[in-house]
Motif scaffolding. Structure first.
Motif, PDB file in Angstrom:
ATOM      1  N   ILE A 153      -9.253 -17.409  -7.979  1.00  0.00           N
ATOM      2  CA  ILE A 153      -9.683 -15.863  -7.161  1.00  0.00           C
ATOM      3  C   ILE A 153      -9.855 -16.528  -5.438  1.00  0.00           C
ATOM      4  N   ASN A 154     -11.294 -16.700  -5.649  1.00  0.00           N
ATOM      5  CA  ASN A 154     -12.841 -16.786  -4.326  1.00  0.00           C
ATOM      6  C   ASN A 154     -11.190 -17.898  -3.599  1.00  0.00           C
ATOM      7  N   ALA A 155     -11.270 -18.965  -4.161  1.00  0.00           N
ATOM      8  CA  ALA A 155     -10.867 -19.451  -3.819  1.00  0.00           C
ATOM      9  C   ALA A 155      -9.319 -19.866  -2.157  1.00  0.00           C
ATOM     10  N   ARG A 156      -8.680 -18.848  -3.390  1.00  0.00           N
ATOM     11  CA  ARG A 156      -7.595 -18.042  -2.720  1.00  0.00           C
ATOM     12  C   ARG A 156      -7.708 -17.174  -1.526  1.00  0.00           C
ATOM     13  N   MET A 157      -8.651 -16.329  -1.682  1.00  0.00           N
ATOM     14  CA  MET A 157      -8.976 -16.035  -0.840  1.00  0.00           C
ATOM     15  C   MET A 157      -9.554 -16.513   0.758  1.00  0.00           C
ATOM     16  N   LYS A 158     -10.198 -17.418   0.311  1.00  0.00           N
ATOM     17  CA  LYS A 158     -10.815 -18.179   1.740  1.00  0.00           C
ATOM     18  C   LYS A 158      -9.279 -18.988   2.222  1.00  0.00           C
ATOM     19  N   LEU A 159      -8.636 -19.238   1.619  1.00  0.00           N
ATOM     20  CA  LEU A 159      -7.608 -19.222   1.971  1.00  0.00           C
ATOM     21  C   LEU A 159      -7.026 -18.312   3.042  1.00  0.00           C
ATOM     22  N   GLY A 172     -17.552 -10.295   2.044  1.00  0.00           N
ATOM     23  CA  GLY A 172     -16.432  -9.466   1.742  1.00  0.00           C
ATOM     24  C   GLY A 172     -15.075  -8.959   1.853  1.00  0.00           C
ATOM     25  N   THR A 173     -15.161  -8.513  -0.108  1.00  0.00           N
ATOM     26  CA  THR A 173     -13.801  -9.385  -0.004  1.00  0.00           C
ATOM     27  C   THR A 173     -12.751  -7.647   0.034  1.00  0.00           C
ATOM     28  N   ALA A 174     -13.323  -6.285  -0.140  1.00  0.00           N
ATOM     29  CA  ALA A 174     -12.293  -5.509   0.716  1.00  0.00           C
ATOM     30  C   ALA A 174     -11.895  -5.488   2.001  1.00  0.00           C
TER      31      ALA A 174
ATOM     32  N   ILE B 169      -1.978 -13.275  -4.753  1.00  0.00           N
ATOM     33  CA  ILE B 169      -3.224 -13.927  -3.232  1.00  0.00           C
ATOM     34  C   ILE B 169      -2.293 -15.112  -2.695  1.00  0.00           C
ATOM     35  N   GLU B 170      -0.864 -15.663  -4.043  1.00  0.00           N
ATOM     36  CA  GLU B 170      -0.859 -16.750  -3.619  1.00  0.00           C
ATOM     37  C   GLU B 170       0.730 -16.767  -3.328  1.00  0.00           C
ATOM     38  N   GLU B 171       1.032 -15.373  -3.135  1.00  0.00           N
ATOM     39  CA  GLU B 171       2.624 -15.204  -2.633  1.00  0.00           C
ATOM     40  C   GLU B 171       1.996 -14.347  -1.668  1.00  0.00           C
ATOM     41  N   THR B 172       0.802 -13.969  -1.057  1.00  0.00           N
ATOM     42  CA  THR B 172       0.667 -12.750   0.014  1.00  0.00           C
ATOM     43  C   THR B 172       0.710 -14.572   0.751  1.00  0.00           C
ATOM     44  N   LEU B 173      -0.223 -15.089   0.698  1.00  0.00           N
ATOM     45  CA  LEU B 173      -0.425 -16.669   1.086  1.00  0.00           C
ATOM     46  C   LEU B 173       0.828 -16.875   1.765  1.00  0.00           C
ATOM     47  N   ASP B 174       1.860 -17.202   0.859  1.00  0.00           N
ATOM     48  CA  ASP B 174       3.428 -17.696   1.847  1.00  0.00           C
ATOM     49  C   ASP B 174       3.900 -16.904   1.822  1.00  0.00           C
ATOM     50  N   TYR B 175       3.939 -15.524   1.819  1.00  0.00           N
ATOM     51  CA  TYR B 175       4.198 -14.833   2.458  1.00  0.00           C
ATOM     52  C   TYR B 175       4.113 -14.330   3.305  1.00  0.00           C
TER      53      TYR B 175
END
Lengths: 284, 199
Positions: A153-159, A172-174, B169-175
């Motif tokens: 999840i953290n990796a995706r959040m960075k993207l 901060g995630t929020a 999160i992946e869907e949001t990224l793509d979306y």
């Protein structure tokens, strides 16, 4: 143990179908997979020769009977490669959940400590890193899976942070989620506004396109419409192709605060039409 | 994710205009809000169809649009009766395409995700028994905030309700990426059309 992991199995399968057709272990063979020595298991999970041996991925993998401490030199630090994970390497991504699951299962039976390193006694270099359980952290399978999930999840959040303008500085995630939500909202609102603008166009040429193509069909068609039509239809394509990179990258700066006129638009006959629109909306 | 942005935008534009064309016959009599509805719907469908159903959000757009019977005609004209998103490799493993495209996809995915939820709940319940009270307040507050926002995000991303965090999160990224393309396309058309207003 079967259900959640089966679903995880299916997701990378979806990604992989685009890239590599691969015989995926189903529920029955999954148990058989656990009995296999890791090297063979990896061969099954990874398409042959497609994954670069040198690439590290987030993985927890224990080799109770295989890996020996002394053999493992050069322990790799835990690293995340979000771009690799999300990008093209679907095969390795598919391997990741599979190996994680396998390890999680072994965890239950095997020792509590995990080996670190990336080699087996056979001397093969495996394309993933083992994660050492940190001091004071639980090493049961649930925490392991949980931690791996959190890292994913953290990796995706960075993207996401890189994608959404202004998120880079926020910690901060929020708060980051706040920005993401705002961005999605603003994009959707822009779609609404643009459809309103387009709906308000009086001479809606596109709607009358058939009337132009088959002359004699439509209402008030004269030569001017035809002249206006062709550039209208061609233009968007020109604008789209010409400016793609810059236009796209203007997103972080301009789109939020003001509509950006496409570059190179020379004959802009666009006039703001806000007031008639607002007076019109009440009529509907 | 999006390998050739300009090509993608051209595709979206083409599909969108195709959809608009298909409605052209009745256009003299439509009200402003009806026109706006058609414009937006065809733009959304164009986006979803160019994305080709390989993402949950694109399928969700089509599913949600299909629920309104008024949209059926436009959907069929834009996506064809054998919708792209129903191609076999995109249907979840539990389901088969049996002609009842949108509904069937929904049902099988719902089954998949609801069983996921049950298992999640059991795991959580099992784990929470041993939780030491030493977890500080800040962490739980932060968790609550994040949870609230995650729920909000799920409301905005089409099809987000049944997703787990990672997929969300992946869907949001793509979306986001593809939604931007849609906005670009719509803006290009809006700026190039002679904008004489109807009053």
């Amino acid at each position: 143990m079967g259900t959640p992991y089966q679903h995880q199995l299916q997701k990378p399968e979806e990604m992989m179908d685009a890239a590599h057709p691969l015989p995926q272990p189903n529920a029955d063979s999954f148990m058989a997979l656990l009995e296999l020595p890791p090297s063979e298991a990896m061969e099954l999970l990874l398409p042959s020769g497609s994954s670069a041996p040198g690439k590290p991925f987030i993985h927890s993998l224990v080799k109770d009977e295989v890996a020996a401490d002394s053999d493992c030199s050069n322990p790799n630090p835990l690293r995340s490669r979000p771009s690799a994970v999300l990008g093209g390497d679907a095969a390795a991504e598919a391997a990741a959940p599979g190996c994680k699951r396998k390890e999680a299962d072994r965890k239950g039976k095997g020792s509590a400590k995990k080996k670190k390193g990336d080699c087996t006694p056979e001397g093969q270099v495996l394309p993933y890193v083992h994660v050492r359980a940190r001091r004071g952290q639980a090493t049961d399978s649930h925490s392991l899976a949980e931690r791996a999930r959190r890292e994913k999840i953290n990796a995706r959040m960075k993207l996401l942070q890189e994608l959404v303008p202004g998120c880079n500085k926020i910690s901060g995630t929020a708060l980051v989620l706040d920005e993401i939500i705002n961005h999605v909202q603003s994009l959707q609102r822009q779609v609404e506004v643009l459809s309103m603008k387009l709906a308000a166009v009086n001479s809606w040429i596109d709607f009358d396109i058939d009337g132009l193509i088959y002359p004699g069909h439509g209402a008030v068609m004269d030569g001017n419409f035809v002249n206006m039509l062709m550039p209208t239809i061609c233009l968007p394509e020109l604008q789209l192709s010409g400016n793609n990179e810059e236009h796209f990258q203007q997103w972080p700066l301009d789109s939020i605060h003001q509509p950006v006129l496409p570059k190179g638009e020379s004959h802009s006959i666009y006039t703001p039409e806000v007031s008639p629109l607002s007076s019109n909306s009440s009529a509907d | 994710m999006m390998h050739n942005p300009s090509k993608v935008r051209q595709k979206i534009m083409k599909k969108w205009i195709m959809g608009l064309r298909s409605c052209s016959s009745s256009h003299e009599n439509l009200s402003l809000s009806e026109r706006r509805w058609i414009i937006k719907l065809s733009a959304d469908l164009a986006l979803a169809s160019v994305r080709n159903g390989s993402r949950r959000w694109s399928r969700a757009i089509i599913e949600e649009a299909s629920r309104n019977p008024d949209n059926k005609g436009l959907i069929q004209r834009m996506l064809g009766s054998g919708c792209d998103y129903r191609s076999p490799c995109l249907i979840p493993r539990e389901g088969r395409s049996d002609g009842n495209g949108a509904g069937h996809v929904t049902k099988s995915m719902w089954v998949a995700t609801s069983s996921k939820k049950i298992v999640k709940r059991c795991r959580r319940a099992r784990r929470s028994n041993g939780r030491a009270p030493r977890r500080n307040e800040a962490a739980s507050i932060a968790k609550r905030l994040v949870k609230k926002r995650t729920q909000l995000l799920k409301d905005f991303v089409p099809g987000g309700q049944d997703m787990d965090d990672v997929s969300l999160i992946e869907e949001t990224l793509d979306y986001i990426v593809w939604l931007r393309a849609q906005v670009d396309v719509m803006r290009a058309l809006a700026h190039s059309l002679p904008a004489t207003t109807s009053i």
